[in-house]
Design an enzyme around this catalytic site. Structure first.
Site, PDB file in Angstrom:
ATOM      1  N   ASP A 253       0.873  -1.159   0.000  1.00 22.40           N
ATOM      2  CA  ASP A 253       0.000   0.000   0.000  1.00 22.40           C
ATOM      3  C   ASP A 253       0.911   1.210   0.000  1.00 22.40           C
ATOM      4  O   ASP A 253       2.082   1.107   0.332  1.00 22.40           O
ATOM      5  CB  ASP A 253      -0.851  -0.060   1.270  1.00 22.40           C
ATOM      6  CG  ASP A 253      -1.725   1.146   1.396  1.00 22.40           C
ATOM      7  OD1 ASP A 253      -2.188   1.617   0.351  1.00 22.40           O
ATOM      8  OD2 ASP A 253      -1.946   1.590   2.525  1.00 22.40           O
ATOM      9  N   ARG A 462       6.648  16.626  -4.948  1.00 21.35           N
ATOM     10  CA  ARG A 462       5.431  16.891  -5.720  1.00 21.35           C
ATOM     11  C   ARG A 462       5.392  18.386  -5.988  1.00 21.35           C
ATOM     12  O   ARG A 462       5.455  19.194  -5.069  1.00 21.35           O
ATOM     13  CB  ARG A 462       4.206  16.494  -4.909  1.00 21.35           C
ATOM     14  CG  ARG A 462       4.128  15.028  -4.632  1.00 21.35           C
ATOM     15  CD  ARG A 462       3.364  14.775  -3.364  1.00 21.35           C
ATOM     16  NE  ARG A 462       1.930  14.970  -3.551  1.00 21.35           N
ATOM     17  CZ  ARG A 462       1.045  13.984  -3.414  1.00 21.35           C
ATOM     18  NH1 ARG A 462       1.444  12.781  -3.093  1.00 21.35           N
ATOM     19  NH2 ARG A 462      -0.212  14.210  -3.575  1.00 21.35           N
TER      20      ARG A 462
END
Lengths: 971, 301
Positions: A253, A462
């Site tokens: 995950d 990001r």
């Protein structure tokens, strides 16, 4: 549940879906305008909801509602799923449409299957072989017994050692003889009883004990102790320890597993100047920016590292040209979002914390960053925002807001500033932002910003680009008109709004770019690197957006710039099939083409292009449970990395099942949220991260630990050890029981096949309980074939588990041949040495017992790698214990073998026999072992030598390991 | 590694030689008599001969001593193809009864030789019932050789396993006589032949001690054995042998152990030599990772 109304007058409810898809941000759900005014407490609400059948798709819902004669359509944004938490919303009223087992959350959880380790499954096959052996042995005995009875059928009545007839009564009758057939049958049954230790029942018990011991050491391992959460490693399933040594696929995950689920503002590029904050690292003590308002100190909840130069500039404000840009930049960060500030009380009544809650963690990070630089968002309503600028409150009217959507990949806000100017601030992904930026302005700024963006993203950050434009009145009027028009349109509202947004978001001035770090957990890139070197394939399955997933892929070194990405985003089965086909062709070309060039160019640095596959949940819907699975698997097996984004919990399990079904390789799933539960349960080994997202994953897992990086010691060290130990232990247990049974069997051949045992019953019972059981358990727990350091240094050593080196049928048969030889030596040497002598059965039985025990224990001693005092105590102690037991048994006058050991022990032949048995029996084992280790060394053997002699020859090899393709080694 | 390989050679050669010599020094005279002691008339039906109580079972054999036999010389009788380890047989005894005598009632394990005519049998069971009952009298020339028949059983058995106050009772009174009879006035603990017999042999070919000659026998001595050939081995094709044997530190005469030592020793030497040669010819450096799997795999790619 279909929302009817909420505490918010506009019918908005904020929910957190962390238990469903693992995303911790806030999502908005809307009640329909038509039902908002209804209050079920006071009036009866009549309506009719027609909805689809219960299904697993948590991102889709189709229904309509008839209320007051109107038909309204309901979509996924109108429902709250089971498992969601309401946030920032006092109450919400809704109509439950699915309940209990039919809810999406329940449909997405699959039942917990019982797990059994691979080794044990294989072992069971071998046990069946052993059972066949056993039956064969018993049959041989019965057949021979039958032949013997047949040949002596005339003598049986009076044969001194058989005497079928009982003459004590007048009429002699048969004593314990039920006819030929029955005698054979009884012989068979008796031989089953005598030889049953062939099937090592005690092995199952010892295996359990060993696993408990291994678990103890895994739990105690300081290397897997998470200080931050004060959580030790937990071993929740006790029967799959050894599977950890054979993992081939890791399904991970993302949120909370790879990442800490904390976004952090790292650097900014404003007007072409990079403020990376690197200089500011020296000032480690950062005081959180505080604001005093009405005697209350407001402080943002999160402390953000600031760049002192930038801080200075921000403080100075709009005086300088640079300061102005900085002001605009942070204003954009603080305003251009959908964050709701949330005041939280602290123990100190005068200090309030400001908690920013919002849909996207990125936005939160940016808002906190802005706050740290003095642009604190204090209040947001739908009409205005209040920003505290270094203690000075400013009110901005929010004239319009274009929300983020995945086509535009940007959002914008139109602010009416206190100075009556109207500005539009736009924030978005770099790809789409640069297309709406007015490239004629400030070319150099755009260029440098682009450069900065590139360097940021290569760091795995990001990035977002911020732009702005001032609107003049006519533009604003025009926009306003269109906006109002669009937002009240009944048909195609979204498309209209998008069009409006596209119109306004043009000819922007670039302000700068921000870089946010989605903070990875400690050591994740290294862990992934190690896992990859260990030839473990890491798949990341995440509910995140594709871009997020890819950027995380980069920052965790899962994806590298050398890799070719294959992206599959399809909306139908057909397009999915097509893109899969194309992708397979492409992947083939990339991997096979490089092999060709590799062969042609030889060692001159040919490159295999690693392929990374990125596939999204929508495509997976079409792939899973259809014939396309096969193709996906084919493709995925060619790729070195697979990223799946936007996957629903059950899809995660579906992917795991897809791999599990098609290969015999072991799979491991690791996750932390409730959304990972089904995946954890589906995989061969499920690992739960005991993180912030609740306990569900841990409860469903087989192992639980604090951080992702612990996977490396867990697999490479403990998994390897457990596998090696358990594999050896199973073989050894087969061997030690078979040796004993064969000795019994050989003797039966010399007793008219009547299952007499020279070894007395007590000894044969104690054999697998006292004589030989403790050492194998101790070795199974404590033996370490290689040190932890070596194993971590050379992850390739993990391959031994993949290749099933510690337990395979070749080894099994080899062991069985060895067993046969050892039993022959142990049996026939005393037999021939005592042939034609006065030896009695209990005496020679003692000799066989002792020979077998010493043999078996020395055999183990030969294979032990790491001696500890416990091992010594166990092995030599067992031999001593055997002697004591044998002596004790022979000291009971009622036993037929009374005093036998003392008599036979007094003769030198006994001792010479013991000596030669041990030597002759173990020589083949020794020779074969030597040949294997010297001429056909396995990796483990080489590493062990390197460990022992500490020589440096491995050094060159390590470089090769790192870059295996660049320099193929000469044999 | 090589050192270890060389050390495989476990024992110096002299040990093995010593073994063989030890076994060689044992002088053994083995005489099979069961076939020859049957009168010619009964050669075709030996079982009838042995079952016929009216025929004299006496038989004379001459033994020639080839080598000097130093005292003590052990006299064994040897039975071949006699399964004293047969399960039915081994179980058919009562150790409790042997120690406690008639007080012990639980003798069900002795079946089918538990009682006779309603009365219990002491010692019960097939083992005691089938007691060996050939006897031997030795004469050298004309002088009888003294045979010591005391202390032929284990002292531990005499003291703790066979009762001092347990006397044979109702023994060998059935319709089928299995073997020797016992003097009902001598306690079991002194019936040494029985004690020896009841220590059941492990293997189907076994010897049991009969007595000891406590004089040296010289080469060319002629020994006459007067034996009574009572015991029935004919019904199951067994063989009876009389054995005179000196003892050595190894025990009886058995070459096997010595030969096996030599075999194992020489194989070890051979193996170490092969390893030595291989090592000199082509040796692998220890810990060299070029041999490791991951490197080899790259080459083959």
């Amino acid at each position: 549940m279909v929302l009817l109304s909420t505490s918010d007058p506009t019918g908005i409810a904020y929910v957190q879906t962390i238990n469903l898809d693992g995303e911790s941000n806030l999502k908005t759900r809307y009640a329909k305008q038509e039902t908002l005014s209804k209050t079920p407490e006071k009036e009866k609400v009549n309506g009719f909801i027609k909805c689809e059948k219960p299904n697993r798709n948590i991102y889709g819902f189709q229904a309509n509602m008839e209320i007051d004669g109107k038909r309204l359509s309901l979509g996924p944004s109108n429902i709250i799923l089971r498992g969601c938490e309401l946030k920032n919303t006092a109450w919400a009223i809704g109509v439950a449409v699915h309940a209990g087992r039919e809810t999406k959350a329940m449909l997405n959880s699959s039942g917990a299957p019982s797990k059994r380790s691979r080794l044990e499954t294989r072992m069971n096959v071998e046990i069946i072989i052993l059972s066949i052996f056993l039956i064969a042995l018993c049959s041989i005995v019965s057949v021979f017994a039958a032949i013997w009875l047949r040949r002596h059928r005339d003598d049986l009545d009076t044969l001194p050692f058989y005497r079928r007839k009982d003459f004590s009564e007048a009429k002699p009758k048969n004593y314990k003889y039920y006819g030929w057939g029955w005698e054979i049958f009884f012989t068979f049954l008796m031989s089953v009883i005598v030889f049953q230790i062939m099937i090592p029942i005690s092995l199952y018990i010892s295996m359990e004990l060993v696993r408990v011991g291994q678990a103890y050491f895994m739990i105690r391992d300081g290397g897997m102790y998470d200080e931050a959460s004060n959580s030790r490693f937990q071993c929740r399933a006790l029967n799959i320890n050894e599977d950890l040594g054979q993992i081939k696929y890791v399904f991970s995950d993302k949120t909370g597993t790879l990442t800490e689920n904390k976004m952090e503002f790292r650097c900014a590029s404003i007007w072409g100047v990079d403020y990376s904050g690197s200089k500011g690292d020296l000032q480690s003590e950062q005081v959180a920016h505080e604001v005093e308002v009405d005697g209350m100190i407001f402080r943002p909840k999160m402390i953000v590292r600031t760049d002192p130069e930038l801080l200075q500039l921000a403080k100075v404000g709009r005086e300088s040209q640079r300061g102005k840009h900085v002001y605009d930049f942070f204003l954009a960060l603080a305003s251009c979002n959908t964050i709701v500030p949330f005041v939280v009380d602290t123990p100190d009544p005068s200090v309030k914390l400001i908690d920013y809650q919002g849909e996207s963690p990125d936005e939160q990070a940016l808002a906190y960053a802005a706050a740290a630089y003095g642009f604190m968002l204090i209040e947001r309503t739908s009409g205005h925002i209040i920003i505290d600028f270094w203690g000075e409150k400013q009110r901005f009217n929010v004239l319009g807001l274009h929300e983020f959507d995945s086509d535009r990949k940007r959002m914008s806000v139109i602010l009416g500033c206190p100075d009556k100017s109207v500005k539009v601030f736009v924030k978005g992904a770099d790809t789409t932002m640069f297309s709406v930026i007015d490239r004629t302005l400030n070319k150099s700024v755009i260029q440098t910003t682009e450069g900065h963006l590139h360097s940021y993203s290569s760091l795995g950050l990001r990035t977002l680009v911020v732009g702005m434009r001032e609107l003049n009145n006519s533009e604003f009027e025009q926009w306003h008109f269109a906006f109002v028009d669009a937002s009240t349109a009944l048909m195609g509202r979204a498309a209209l709004l998008r069009k409006v947004a596209n119109n306004i978001e043009s000819n922007l001035r670039v302000l700068g770019a921000s870089a946010i770090e989605d903070k990875l957990q400690q050591g994740v890139p290294d862990a992934i690197e190690s896992l990859r070197m260990a030839d473990i394939k890491v798949w990341v399955l995440t509910g995140d957006k594709q871009e997020t997933a890819i950027s995380i892929g980069y920052s965790s070194k899962l994806l590298t710039s050398k890799m070719t990405q294959i992206v599959i985003n399809s909306n139908s089965k057909e397009s999915c099939r097509k893109s899969l086909d194309d992708a397979i062709v492409m992947a083939k070309k990339l991997t096979s083409g490089s092999i060709v060039s590799h062969n042609m160019e030889g060692s001159s640095g040919a490159v295999i292009t690693p392929v990374g596959l990125i596939i999204d949940g929508t495509s997976l819907v079409y792939v899973l449970d259809s014939e396309l699975e096969e193709q996906l698997f084919k493709l995925a097996s060619m790729c070195s990395v697979v990223l799946c984004c936007r996957v629903a919990p059950l899809q995660k399990a579906g992917i795991v099942a897809l791999v599990k079904k098609r290969t015999s390789d072991m799979t491991l799933a690791i996750g932390d949220g409730a959304n990972d539960v089904s995946m954890i349960q589906c995989a061969d080994v499920g690992v739960g991260i005991s993180g912030q997202e609740g306990r569900q994953a841990v409860m469903a897992s087989d192992f639980a630990m604090g951080q992702f990086r612990f996977l490396v010691p867990l697999l490479l060290v403990h998994g390897h050890w457990n596998y090696q130990r358990m594999g050896y232990m199973i073989l050894y247990n087969f061997y030690r029981n078979a040796v004993f049974v064969l000795i019994l069997f050989w003797y039966v051949l010399f007793t008219c096949f009547t299952l007499t045992t020279a070894i007395n019953e007590w000894s044969s019972m104690l054999y697998s309980i006292i004589y030989t059981s403790v050492p194998t358990i101790v070795v199974g727990i404590l033996d370490k074939d290689l040190s932890k350091r070596t194993l971590l240094k050379h992850p390739q050593l993990y391959g031994a588990g993949h290749r099933q080196e510690a337990y395979n049928s070749k080894l099994f048969w080899l062991t069985m041949v060895d067993t046969l030889w050892q039993s022959v030596v142990a049996f026939f040497v005393p037999l021939l040495a005592y042939w034609n002598s006065t030896i009695d059965a209990p005496s020679i039985g003692d000799l066989w017992t002792l020979a077998a025990v010493i043999l078996v224990n020395l055999h183990l001693a030969m294979d032990v790698v790491r001696w500890t005092w416990i091992t010594h105590a166990a092995i030599w102690g067992s031999i001593v214990a055997t002697w004591i037991c044998v002596v004790c048994i022979d000291a009971i006058p009622m036993m037929p073998g009374y005093w036998a050991i003392f008599h036979i022990g007094g003769t030198p032949v006994f001792w010479w026999c013991l000596l030669i048995i041990v030597i002759a029996a173990l020589v083949p084992h020794f020779v074969v072992k030597f040949i294997y280790q010297y001429y056909f060394p396995c990796d483990i053997q080489i590493a062990r030598e390197a460990e022992k002699f500490g020589n440096l020859r491995g050094h060159g090899a390590i470089e090769i390991e790192m870059n295996p393709i660049l320099e193929p080694h000469q044999r | 590694m090589l050192m270890v390989a060389a050390s495989q050679q476990p024992l110096p050669c002299p040990v093995q030689y010593h073994h063989l010599q030890g076994a060689k020094r044992v002088v053994e005279i083995v005489e099979r008599y069961d076939a020859e002691c049957v009168p010619d008339a009964y050669k075709s039906n030996k079982v009838a001969y042995i079952k016929n109580g009216s025929i004299s079972k006496n038989c004379t054999k001459l033994l020639k001593v080839d080598k000097l036999m130093k005292a003590p010389i052990y006299i064994y009788y040897q039975l071949d193809n006699y399964y004293q380890n047969h399960r039915r047989y081994v179980k058919s005894r009562s150790d409790k009864q042997l120690l406690d005598g008639l007080q012990n009632n639980d003798t069900s394990s002795c079946k089918p030789e538990e009682s006779n005519g309603g009365l219990p049998v002491v010692p019960c069971g097939l083992v005691a019932w089938s007691l060996f009952n050939d006897s031997y009298i030795f004469t050298r020339g004309a002088v009888p050789l003294k045979v010591n028949r005391k202390n032929i059983a284990w002292k531990s058995d005499r003291d703790h396993k066979f009762g001092k106050r347990v006397y044979p009772f109702n023994f060998q009174n059935g319709s089928l006589i299995g073997g020797g009879k016992l003097d009902p006035h001598i306690p079991l603990s002194d019936q040494e032949d029985l004690i020896v017999w009841m220590r059941t042999a492990a293997l189907p070919s076994f010897r049991k001690l009969y007595g000891r000659i406590e004089e040296d026998l010289h080469p060319s001595d002629l020994i006459t054995v007067n034996l009574t050939n009572n015991y029935n081995t004919y019904s199951f094709g067994g063989a009876k042998k009389l054995v005179l044997s000196t003892s050595s530190w190894l025990g009886g005469k058995n070459d096997f152990l010595g030969v096996f030592y030599i075999f194992v020793g020489s194989s070890c030497i051979f193996i170490s030599l092969v390893f030595l040669l291989l090592h000199l010819k082509d040796s692998r450096p220890c810990g060299d990772a070029t041999f490791s799997y991951w490197n080899r795999k790259n080459v083959s790619l």
